[in-house]
Scaffold this motif. Structure first.
Motif, PDB file in Angstrom:
ATOM      1  N   ILE A  55       0.871  -1.168   0.000  1.00  0.00           N
ATOM      2  CA  ILE A  55       0.000   0.000   0.000  1.00  0.00           C
ATOM      3  C   ILE A  55       0.909   1.218   0.000  1.00  0.00           C
ATOM      4  N   ASN A  57       1.396   5.243   0.185  1.00  0.00           N
ATOM      5  CA  ASN A  57       0.786   6.457   0.716  1.00  0.00           C
ATOM      6  C   ASN A  57       1.566   7.672   0.202  1.00  0.00           C
ATOM      7  N   PHE A 100       1.992   8.594 -11.411  1.00  0.00           N
ATOM      8  CA  PHE A 100       0.765   8.049 -10.837  1.00  0.00           C
ATOM      9  C   PHE A 100      -0.373   9.068 -10.801  1.00  0.00           C
ATOM     10  N   VAL A 102      -0.920  11.892  -9.320  1.00  0.00           N
ATOM     11  CA  VAL A 102      -1.371  12.339  -8.005  1.00  0.00           C
ATOM     12  C   VAL A 102      -1.665  13.834  -8.099  1.00  0.00           C
ATOM     13  N   ALA A 107      -3.005  10.532  -1.123  1.00  0.00           N
ATOM     14  CA  ALA A 107      -3.458   9.626  -2.176  1.00  0.00           C
ATOM     15  C   ALA A 107      -2.850   8.267  -1.862  1.00  0.00           C
ATOM     16  N   ILE A 109      -2.450   4.215  -3.161  1.00  0.00           N
ATOM     17  CA  ILE A 109      -2.638   3.196  -4.192  1.00  0.00           C
ATOM     18  C   ILE A 109      -2.228   1.852  -3.619  1.00  0.00           C
ATOM     19  N   VAL A 111      -0.724  -1.787  -4.655  1.00  0.00           N
ATOM     20  CA  VAL A 111       0.031  -2.434  -5.731  1.00  0.00           C
ATOM     21  C   VAL A 111       0.207  -3.910  -5.399  1.00  0.00           C
ATOM     22  N   ILE A 116      -1.462  -1.710 -10.186  1.00  0.00           N
ATOM     23  CA  ILE A 116      -2.337  -0.977  -9.268  1.00  0.00           C
ATOM     24  C   ILE A 116      -3.684  -1.674  -9.277  1.00  0.00           C
ATOM     25  N   ASP A 118      -6.109  -0.988  -6.627  1.00  0.00           N
ATOM     26  CA  ASP A 118      -7.110  -0.163  -5.954  1.00  0.00           C
ATOM     27  C   ASP A 118      -6.468   1.159  -5.580  1.00  0.00           C
ATOM     28  N   LYS A 119      -7.301   2.157  -5.254  1.00  0.00           N
ATOM     29  CA  LYS A 119      -6.776   3.455  -4.831  1.00  0.00           C
ATOM     30  C   LYS A 119      -7.880   4.273  -4.184  1.00  0.00           C
ATOM     31  N   ILE A 121      -8.360   8.661  -2.664  1.00  0.00           N
ATOM     32  CA  ILE A 121      -7.771   9.988  -2.472  1.00  0.00           C
ATOM     33  C   ILE A 121      -8.465  10.643  -1.295  1.00  0.00           C
TER      34      ILE A 121
END
Length: 144
Positions: A55, A57, A100, A102, A107, A109, A111, A116, A118-119, A121
């Protein structure tokens, strides 16, 4: 569902040549690792080429919602041996910010196997965070 985020990233945008070149290097992470990403090569090595889901950040020191989310992610992910956390300071990693796309921080994402999956914001509710962690690790976590 609403989220809180900081807009207006202040980093300049650079090319992707070094990121593409670095994608050919592979490393393995030690379990329970929180990776503080310092450059594109490290990101590729420790996130994109990781054997475990990661994950990521994207945050900034000046971002108030980031000051809430980052410790929350650390407390939920660090105890897990099958999931890592990578922290990317947007001020120091403009190329990754551009790659990415951003546009606001925080944000996040997710991996897995270099993709990727999922994500989200902004500062989202605890349930959304725990659902993402469960999806990535396969284990149930409790919000703190």
């Amino acid at each position: 569902m609403s989220s809180v985020m900081c807009r207006g990233l202040r980093s300049p945008i650079r090319g992707l040549a070094s990121l593409r070149k670095a994608q050919q290097i592979s490393t393995t992470l030690v379990h329970n690792e929180t990776i503080v990403v310092k450059n594109n090569e490290e990101f590729v090595n420790k996130v994109m080429n990781s054997d475990k889901p990661v994950i990521v950040n994207f945050h900034a020191e000046w971002c108030e919602p980031c000051k809430i989310l980052t410790p929350q992610l650390r407390s939920l992910i660090e105890p897990l041996d099958d999931l890592d956390l990578a922290i990317v300071d947007v001020e120091d990693n403009a190329e990754l910010v551009h790659t990415f796309e951003v546009k606001a921080v925080p944000a996040v994402i997710a991996v897995k196997n270099g993709l990727i999956v999922d994500k989200f914001i902004g500062l989202v509710d605890a349930e959304m965070i725990t659902n993402l962690i469960q999806k990535m690790s396969g284990k149930k976590t409790e919000p703190k």
